[in-house]
Design an enzyme around this catalytic site. Structure first.
Site, PDB file in Angstrom:
ATOM      1  N   ASP A  47       0.858  -1.171   0.000  1.00 43.75           N
ATOM      2  CA  ASP A  47       0.000   0.000   0.000  1.00 43.75           C
ATOM      3  C   ASP A  47       0.898   1.226   0.000  1.00 43.75           C
ATOM      4  O   ASP A  47       2.132   1.122  -0.094  1.00 43.75           O
ATOM      5  CB  ASP A  47      -0.999  -0.035   1.159  1.00 43.75           C
ATOM      6  CG  ASP A  47      -0.400   0.268   2.528  1.00 43.75           C
ATOM      7  OD1 ASP A  47       0.836   0.436   2.651  1.00 43.75           O
ATOM      8  OD2 ASP A  47      -1.173   0.342   3.501  1.00 43.75           O
ATOM      9  N   CYS A  63       2.734  -3.113   4.107  1.00 39.49           N
ATOM     10  CA  CYS A  63       1.902  -1.950   4.416  1.00 39.49           C
ATOM     11  C   CYS A  63       2.654  -1.170   5.488  1.00 39.49           C
ATOM     12  O   CYS A  63       3.820  -1.452   5.760  1.00 39.49           O
ATOM     13  CB  CYS A  63       0.486  -2.349   4.846  1.00 39.49           C
ATOM     14  SG  CYS A  63       0.319  -3.166   6.444  1.00 39.49           S
ATOM     15  N   THR A  73       2.609  -1.102   8.799  1.00 40.60           N
ATOM     16  CA  THR A  73       3.154  -1.927   9.882  1.00 40.60           C
ATOM     17  C   THR A  73       3.358  -3.378   9.466  1.00 40.60           C
ATOM     18  O   THR A  73       4.038  -4.125  10.165  1.00 40.60           O
ATOM     19  CB  THR A  73       2.209  -1.933  11.101  1.00 40.60           C
ATOM     20  OG1 THR A  73       0.966  -2.526  10.707  1.00 40.60           O
ATOM     21  CG2 THR A  73       2.003  -0.533  11.652  1.00 40.60           C
ATOM     22  N   HIS A 109       9.941 -23.876   9.310  1.00 41.56           N
ATOM     23  CA  HIS A 109       8.929 -24.580  10.099  1.00 41.56           C
ATOM     24  C   HIS A 109       7.509 -24.399   9.574  1.00 41.56           C
ATOM     25  O   HIS A 109       6.676 -25.286   9.780  1.00 41.56           O
ATOM     26  CB  HIS A 109       8.974 -24.122  11.555  1.00 41.56           C
ATOM     27  CG  HIS A 109      10.215 -24.551  12.258  1.00 41.56           C
ATOM     28  ND1 HIS A 109      10.367 -24.428  13.616  1.00 41.56           N
ATOM     29  CD2 HIS A 109      11.387 -25.096  11.809  1.00 41.56           C
ATOM     30  CE1 HIS A 109      11.565 -24.875  13.979  1.00 41.56           C
ATOM     31  NE2 HIS A 109      12.198 -25.294  12.889  1.00 41.56           N
ATOM     32  N   HIS A 119       7.294 -30.768  10.831  1.00 45.76           N
ATOM     33  CA  HIS A 119       6.700 -29.485  10.465  1.00 45.76           C
ATOM     34  C   HIS A 119       5.647 -29.660   9.363  1.00 45.76           C
ATOM     35  O   HIS A 119       4.672 -28.910   9.310  1.00 45.76           O
ATOM     36  CB  HIS A 119       7.780 -28.492  10.042  1.00 45.76           C
ATOM     37  CG  HIS A 119       8.839 -28.330  11.072  1.00 45.76           C
ATOM     38  ND1 HIS A 119       8.589 -27.805  12.320  1.00 45.76           N
ATOM     39  CD2 HIS A 119      10.150 -28.654  11.050  1.00 45.76           C
ATOM     40  CE1 HIS A 119       9.705 -27.793  13.013  1.00 45.76           C
ATOM     41  NE2 HIS A 119      10.670 -28.316  12.271  1.00 45.76           N
TER      42      HIS A 119
END
Length: 148
Positions: A8, A67, A69, A100, A135
């Protein structure tokens, strides 16, 4: 390998830095930029969908979403069936997300992650393989949650 990337307006500068890194250090990786291309406000769920859809459909191998954060776009990315997006802030989580969790989407924040650490995160994420084994069973259980 084909990789799709998108951000963004809050991370468009970091996206450009990452694209430069990918071009310089991973020349065999085809990179497709899904936008945005300027500072005008856009909604991160739209970018997440543009990046994640080709990955979920098998038209791209991996994706990177950004974005401000990294939180909102990672939440949106994980709503797309078949996506395992990991929000990473340093190289250890990037490594673990691949080893993992077999993350197929890397999420970062343009306002929370500086360009140099972001580049290290991308290098780590791009070069780390999934370990499988125990995993694999756990990733399969994660993916089965989409069917409930």
């Amino acid at each position: 390998m084909k990789l799709v990337i998108g951000s963004d307006h809050g991370a468009v500068e970091l996206k450009e830095e990452i694209k430069d890194l990918l071009k310089a250090e991973f020349p065999d990786v085809e990179v497709e930029d899904m936008g945005t291309f300027g500072k005008e406000s856009v909604d991160y769920p739209d970018i997440a969908e543009k990046v994640c859809t080709p990955v979920a459909k098998g038209e791209a191998d991996r994706g990177i979403v950004l974005c401000g954060t990294g939180i909102g776009i990672s939440i949106a990315a994980n709503k797309v069936k078949g996506i395992r997006a990991a929000l990473c802030h340093e190289t250890y989580t990037a490594k673990m997300s691949r080893q993992h969790n077999n993350a197929n989407i890397l999420a970062m924040g343009g306002r929370t992650t500086g360009p140099e650490i972001a580049k290290e995160i991308v290098r780590t994420w791009m070069t780390t393989e999934f370990e499988g084994g125990r995993h694999e069973r756990r990733v399969n259980k994660i993916m089965a949650l989409e069917q409930k």
